[in-house]
Design a protein around this motif. Structure first.
Motif, PDB file in Angstrom:
ATOM      1  N   ASP A   1       0.844  -0.846  -0.493  1.00 33.39           N
ATOM      2  CA  ASP A   1      -0.068  -0.195  -0.149  1.00 33.39           C
ATOM      3  C   ASP A   1       0.844   0.991  -0.563  1.00 33.39           C
ATOM      4  O   ASP A   1       2.176   1.512   0.671  1.00 33.39           O
ATOM      5  N   MET A   2       0.133   2.156  -0.945  1.00 31.58           N
ATOM      6  CA  MET A   2       1.201   3.593  -0.748  1.00 31.58           C
ATOM      7  C   MET A   2       2.776   3.148  -1.128  1.00 31.58           C
ATOM      8  O   MET A   2       3.503   3.615  -0.781  1.00 31.58           O
ATOM      9  N   SER A   3       3.193   2.333  -1.949  1.00 33.37           N
ATOM     10  CA  SER A   3       4.120   2.268  -2.052  1.00 33.37           C
ATOM     11  C   SER A   3       5.424   2.947  -2.897  1.00 33.37           C
ATOM     12  O   SER A   3       6.534   3.081  -2.830  1.00 33.37           O
ATOM     13  N   ALA A   4       4.456   3.343  -3.510  1.00 37.45           N
ATOM     14  CA  ALA A   4       5.121   4.324  -4.548  1.00 37.45           C
ATOM     15  C   ALA A   4       5.510   5.971  -3.747  1.00 37.45           C
ATOM     16  O   ALA A   4       5.649   6.462  -4.494  1.00 37.45           O
ATOM     17  N   ARG A   5       4.468   6.291  -2.787  1.00 37.01           N
ATOM     18  CA  ARG A   5       4.858   7.555  -2.406  1.00 37.01           C
ATOM     19  C   ARG A   5       5.947   7.555   0.067  1.00 37.01           C
ATOM     20  O   ARG A   5       6.163   6.030  -0.278  1.00 37.01           O
TER      21      ARG A   5
END
Length: 186
Positions: free
Chosen positions: A65-69
């Motif tokens: 989850d939210m690995s790109a942020r």
């Protein structure tokens, strides 16, 4: 004669399909292995390092989850670290009482807590998804509904409970975001 030609063509195409299927399974297997490999966390430089004799280390748990942020860490309202998924950040500060906040930009909620740091000590913090089930749900939703704000708000709302909110009101702590943080060593 026509039938033997068609039969040979069918056998040839069947062999080609089996060969393609084997290649596809091999590609999927290699991809799964590579995706499962994890590198050691990288030490990200602090965005701002206030300096002092207290060492703070923040390690972000790898998650879908939210690995790109980046996980944004604030010390007394000053952004000090932007930590990618699975990495860590180290900085120094002065002894005394400090407020630490952790959040992901453009998502609902945050983690906030006051800590009392002693001179000459090191403190290590683990940043992790607030709700592992919400992490999986949000990751699944991400495939269908683009937009961190929508998913952050939905998963953040799912992770909260009225009981937790009541307990946190009295202490001044906030823990209603996508990420939470815990002190693991001091």
């Amino acid at each position: 004669m026509v039938f033997s030609f068609i039969f040979k063509l069918i056998l040839l195409s069947n062999d080609w399909i089996q060969m393609s299927l084997k290649k596809l399974i091999l590609i999927i297997g290699i991809t799964a292995i590579l995706m499962g490999c994890q590198t050691a966390p990288q030490l990200e430089p602090a965005v701002n390092n206030p300096g002092g004799d207290v060492t703070l280390i923040f390690e972000r748990q790898r998650s879908r989850d939210m690995s790109a942020r980046d996980a944004i860490v604030l010390l007394d309202g000053l952004e000090v670290c932007a930590i990618p998924n699975g990495d860590k950040c180290q900085l120094n500060t002065t002894a005394g009482k400090h407020n630490l906040k952790v959040n992901i930009s453009y998502t609902a909620g945050m983690f906030s807590h006051d800590y009392l740091f002693e001179a000459g000590k090191s403190y290590q913090f683990q940043i992790s998804p607030r709700n592992p089930t919400g992490d999986a749900v949000s990751a699944a939703l991400w495939a269908f509904v683009p937009g961190d704000l929508i998913i952050g708000a939905a998963a953040g709302a799912q992770a909260n409970s009225a009981k937790d909110d009541e307990l946190k009101k009295d202490s001044g702590d906030i823990d209603n975001g996508m990420l939470t943080m815990s002190l693991i060593t001091n």
